[in-house]
Design a protein around this motif. Sequence first.
Motif, PDB file in Angstrom:
ATOM      1  N   VAL A   2      37.215  33.682  30.170  1.00 25.63           N
ATOM      2  CA  VAL A   2      37.154  33.925  31.783  1.00 25.63           C
ATOM      3  C   VAL A   2      36.225  32.855  32.121  1.00 25.63           C
ATOM      4  O   VAL A   2      35.196  32.663  31.564  1.00 25.63           O
ATOM      5  CB  VAL A   2      36.956  35.205  32.125  1.00 25.63           C
ATOM      6  CG1 VAL A   2      38.058  36.175  31.833  1.00 25.63           C
ATOM      7  CG2 VAL A   2      35.648  35.830  31.702  1.00 25.63           C
ATOM      8  N   SER A   3      36.415  32.606  33.598  1.00 27.91           N
ATOM      9  CA  SER A   3      35.259  31.932  34.474  1.00 27.91           C
ATOM     10  C   SER A   3      34.264  32.823  34.914  1.00 27.91           C
ATOM     11  O   SER A   3      34.550  33.938  34.758  1.00 27.91           O
ATOM     12  CB  SER A   3      36.103  31.198  35.568  1.00 27.91           C
ATOM     13  OG  SER A   3      36.434  32.224  36.314  1.00 27.91           O
ATOM     14  N   GLU A   4      33.252  32.242  35.152  1.00 27.17           N
ATOM     15  CA  GLU A   4      32.086  32.860  35.560  1.00 27.17           C
ATOM     16  C   GLU A   4      32.367  34.277  36.210  1.00 27.17           C
ATOM     17  O   GLU A   4      31.726  35.220  36.110  1.00 27.17           O
ATOM     18  CB  GLU A   4      31.041  32.051  36.266  1.00 27.17           C
ATOM     19  CG  GLU A   4      29.574  32.298  36.342  1.00 27.17           C
ATOM     20  CD  GLU A   4      28.928  32.443  34.752  1.00 27.17           C
ATOM     21  OE1 GLU A   4      28.611  33.510  34.483  1.00 27.17           O
ATOM     22  OE2 GLU A   4      29.122  31.148  34.116  1.00 27.17           O
ATOM     23  N   ARG A   5      33.124  34.277  37.371  1.00 27.22           N
ATOM     24  CA  ARG A   5      33.361  35.206  38.434  1.00 27.22           C
ATOM     25  C   ARG A   5      34.148  36.499  37.738  1.00 27.22           C
ATOM     26  O   ARG A   5      34.196  37.650  38.553  1.00 27.22           O
ATOM     27  CB  ARG A   5      33.937  34.827  39.596  1.00 27.22           C
ATOM     28  CG  ARG A   5      35.517  34.201  39.544  1.00 27.22           C
ATOM     29  CD  ARG A   5      35.797  33.624  40.836  1.00 27.22           C
ATOM     30  NE  ARG A   5      37.106  32.909  41.002  1.00 27.22           N
ATOM     31  CZ  ARG A   5      38.006  32.918  41.563  1.00 27.22           C
ATOM     32  NH1 ARG A   5      37.605  33.592  42.791  1.00 27.22           N
ATOM     33  NH2 ARG A   5      38.892  31.938  41.594  1.00 27.22           N
ATOM     34  N   ASP A  20      31.805  39.840  34.254  1.00 27.06           N
ATOM     35  CA  ASP A  20      31.562  41.248  34.408  1.00 27.06           C
ATOM     36  C   ASP A  20      32.629  42.259  33.886  1.00 27.06           C
ATOM     37  O   ASP A  20      32.331  43.536  33.824  1.00 27.06           O
ATOM     38  CB  ASP A  20      30.875  41.702  35.758  1.00 27.06           C
ATOM     39  CG  ASP A  20      29.717  41.230  36.062  1.00 27.06           C
ATOM     40  OD1 ASP A  20      28.903  40.561  35.116  1.00 27.06           O
ATOM     41  OD2 ASP A  20      29.283  41.271  37.521  1.00 27.06           O
ATOM     42  N   TYR A  21      33.907  41.844  34.049  1.00 25.57           N
ATOM     43  CA  TYR A  21      35.100  42.819  33.825  1.00 25.57           C
ATOM     44  C   TYR A  21      35.640  42.711  32.313  1.00 25.57           C
ATOM     45  O   TYR A  21      36.527  43.574  32.233  1.00 25.57           O
ATOM     46  CB  TYR A  21      36.201  42.420  34.808  1.00 25.57           C
ATOM     47  CG  TYR A  21      35.838  42.246  36.218  1.00 25.57           C
ATOM     48  CD1 TYR A  21      35.448  43.457  36.958  1.00 25.57           C
ATOM     49  CD2 TYR A  21      35.622  41.080  36.912  1.00 25.57           C
ATOM     50  CE1 TYR A  21      34.770  43.363  38.272  1.00 25.57           C
ATOM     51  CE2 TYR A  21      35.107  41.065  38.241  1.00 25.57           C
ATOM     52  CZ  TYR A  21      34.697  42.255  39.051  1.00 25.57           C
ATOM     53  OH  TYR A  21      34.275  41.901  40.050  1.00 25.57           O
ATOM     54  N   LYS A  80      31.223  47.321  35.125  1.00 27.55           N
ATOM     55  CA  LYS A  80      32.343  46.956  35.754  1.00 27.55           C
ATOM     56  C   LYS A  80      33.659  46.717  34.892  1.00 27.55           C
ATOM     57  O   LYS A  80      34.788  46.074  35.282  1.00 27.55           O
ATOM     58  CB  LYS A  80      32.000  45.854  36.803  1.00 27.55           C
ATOM     59  CG  LYS A  80      31.269  45.961  37.748  1.00 27.55           C
ATOM     60  CD  LYS A  80      31.295  44.699  38.710  1.00 27.55           C
ATOM     61  CE  LYS A  80      30.516  45.167  39.942  1.00 27.55           C
ATOM     62  NZ  LYS A  80      30.597  44.073  40.969  1.00 27.55           N
ATOM     63  N   SER A  81      33.450  46.816  33.483  1.00 30.51           N
ATOM     64  CA  SER A  81      34.139  46.662  32.513  1.00 30.51           C
ATOM     65  C   SER A  81      35.451  46.993  32.753  1.00 30.51           C
ATOM     66  O   SER A  81      35.544  48.385  33.036  1.00 30.51           O
ATOM     67  CB  SER A  81      33.893  46.678  30.895  1.00 30.51           C
ATOM     68  OG  SER A  81      34.704  46.945  30.057  1.00 30.51           O
TER      69      SER A  81
END
Lengths: 444, 480
Positions: B285-288, B291-292, B314-315
């Motif tokens: 994933v990209s930086e944004r 958290d998920y 936030k996962s």
Amino acid sequence: MPFVPHTEDEVREMLATIGVNSVDDLFAEISADMRPKSFDIPEGLSEMEVLSKLEALAAKNATDSVSFLGAGFYDHYIPAAVDALTMRGEFYTAYTPYQPEASQGTLQAIFEYQTAVTRLLGMECANASVYDGGTALYEATMMAVRKTRRRKIVVSEGLNPIYRVMLGSYTTNLDVDLVTVPHKDGQTDLAGLKNALDDSTAAVLVQNPNFFGSINDLTELFAAAKAVKAVSIMSVYPVLQTLLKTPGEMGADIAVAEGQSLGMPLSFGGPYLGIMTCTKEMVRQLPGRIVGRTTDTEGRTGYVLTLQAREQHIRRQRATSNICSNQSLCALRALVHMCALGEMGLKRAARVSMERAHICAERLTAIPGVEMLTKGTFGNEFAVTLPVNAFEAIDKLAERGYIPGFPLGRYFEGLENGLLVACTEKTSEEQIGIFAEMLRGALK
Amino acid sequence: MKTIFEQSVAGREGCWPCEGMAEEAYIPKDLLRDGDIGLPSVSELDVVRHFTKLSQLNYSVDSNFYPLGSCTMKYNPKFTEVAAALPGFTRLHPVMPQLRGAGGLCQGALEVMYEIERLLCEITGMAAYTMHPMAGAHGELTGVMLMAAYHRDKGNKKTKVIVPDSAHGTNPASAAIAGFEIVSVESKDGIVDPAALEKVLDDEVAGMMMTCPNTLGLFEKNLPEVVRMLRKVDALLYYDGANLNAIMGKMRVGDVGFDIVHWNVHKTLATPHGGGGPGSGPVGVSERLVDYLPISRVRKREDGQFFLDYDFPKSIGYVAPFYGNFGVYLKAYAYVLRLGGAGLTRASENAVLAANYMRKRLSSHFEVPYNRTCMHEFVISASPQAHKGVHALDFAKGLLDKGYHAPTIYFPLIVPEAIMIEPTETENKETLDKFCDDLIELAEMVDSNPEALTSAPVNLPVTRLDETKAARSMELTDDL
């Protein structure tokens, strides 16, 4: 350069045939602004260098410790024939059997696998393996939701907590309600589960033996589920299933299992094998690959992938699941494992594992302050409560090369002193004795 | 061939896992199963002969050219098996690092996870990876779940996912299973058309799933435009990495603006899988979106120790019980170490070279719907031959008779009578030439001897099998 056979002359000939000057010309459509900003990958190593690097990494893992860890994943003996046969390149480097005439070996093996697991679990149909026991349980749940068009799922807290967390993750965005019925001191709460059933229930999910090792007869619960037209889903431990009343005998509609203990090494969590079986009535909801027997134009017996109209490459967004690559090689391992041990060998492994666990339970509960948490019937795994936090005991013994088991407090509030202990036929009585003495010492 | 069950003889014993045969005293009668299981009672030699013979009924990369489009059936070097079979890895129990302090007992395995994640990040230009997904399609589902989590967290109301008509069938299936409505977008000249995309793009679009090069083997030239359009509505761009074998070192999906990518490491990074699996489908994933990502995630402390971190509120949670198919990506790791950056680039270059060479050679005898530079695979059409009664399926069966595994047929769905060929970088020129010669010979037989094609295969253990009968009779197990 490894694994690319083309000589410079051949590359020139090929470029000339294509009608371009260089290999770079073939990538001309990737414009300058789309080129990599960096590609900082270390230089390649020789085969020997790679292997010694990985040997050094493998050596950093303490795999010489004596382990009583289970929690659904068991260190059973794997006959040497399993590796020898499944590593054959003809099996190992083949792909999904899209061209059945050129894949009869894989197809017949899958058909035999389906036969073996349906017999083991006393069910009618099986698929050719999903990823693992947890995703199998999730897929089973979705089968029930599709079949009943209902949204309430009654889940026993005696289910492996890892699988319960997975179910929660997968259903976050879906119109599905998970209703969890708490365990009662490590026992599956059959009455509580029964009470939670109503005519909005899509499925009831139970594990047997449950996470704490306790074994029940679920026949009445499944009958009650049937009465409200809910689907009964049972997660089992396949090795013990050689001895125990089967999901089929208890009336389950879908039975799933983690197949790791049938010939897969523990391998730090994967690849494992999701076993999925069901009744004939549910088969069209069953995800993934299924093999059927048929005949060729000369009337000879042969095997093909069947019921493909449910699948993603035909039904796209209306498919029963998105499963494409699966765990076929693991299914093959499970089949060869079951065949190599045979009916008696597999029973032998189950019985000896169970005997060792009972010896272990006796030795541990002879220590002052150690009590059985698992009540009634159990197989090769059981839970005890210690007079101290289980993590503490684990720390002390791990230092000395013994991993005593799984700390229940990791997933169950109030069971911080609970320790889940597993034995297999590989666990020796001597090791059990040392373990008990070490624990006695650690608890003084 | 008889099944192993038909060879069973009551009382014959296989191998013993251990001595002794404990009593069943521990289980009360009412909890015992009724009667025999029905597993085979056979000797170990019976088993060895049976499965050796079965294996000989198969085509495989080790024995046959396997140009199965979109499946990247390249040669899988043998040394990676040695690595994956090291007892230091195979004997590791997966809950080991979850015992407090016991992370110290599996530092080597955690380091493998950490290092392969870092390498995948660099190859694709992404910020972080999860190694958990256990197959490409499992990675897709994980990716779409990440998409949902991102929008939920931002308070966006998003219900739709765009999937081009050239996409793999798993793309729409994955997005639908994650709870999204699917919007299809038509290709123009074989690639995504920004004008067509404009028509279906609105604020309810959560994201779009793309394969580049796509399943026609074509590079999506309009990619930068597509990225700009999606950003405007805060839609995420998903990259289906099934075709990554074409672009290593040539394009990084993170650099061009993709937010999510999955690998099929068993394809691109050469980990063999028998009969279709197991695979491994890491998701980057990209930086944004970091958290998920699913938990756990492997981290490195300042003292150089590795540990698993579960603290990501936030996962999306668990998509797998542990850390994915460790044994599979361990092989991918060994392969990347062996090839290095230059080797990976060279693999892509030669995969593309071989595909273009074959496309050129075959274009005189087949319709090539998009006859321009392709990437690692290309699609020809047997439409002209089909008018004479010989279909893509017949060519596939004719190739089986000649000792090749057939290419992918009738896919992508947007090309009638499609034959999709992916030679990969590991086949030598003699093999590529011989295959082209043989396929051209089959094309010439359409006029001279079409029955030889429509009745193929005749050289295999069975002739054409009745799939309709299999579906109707549903004989799915070997009933005694």
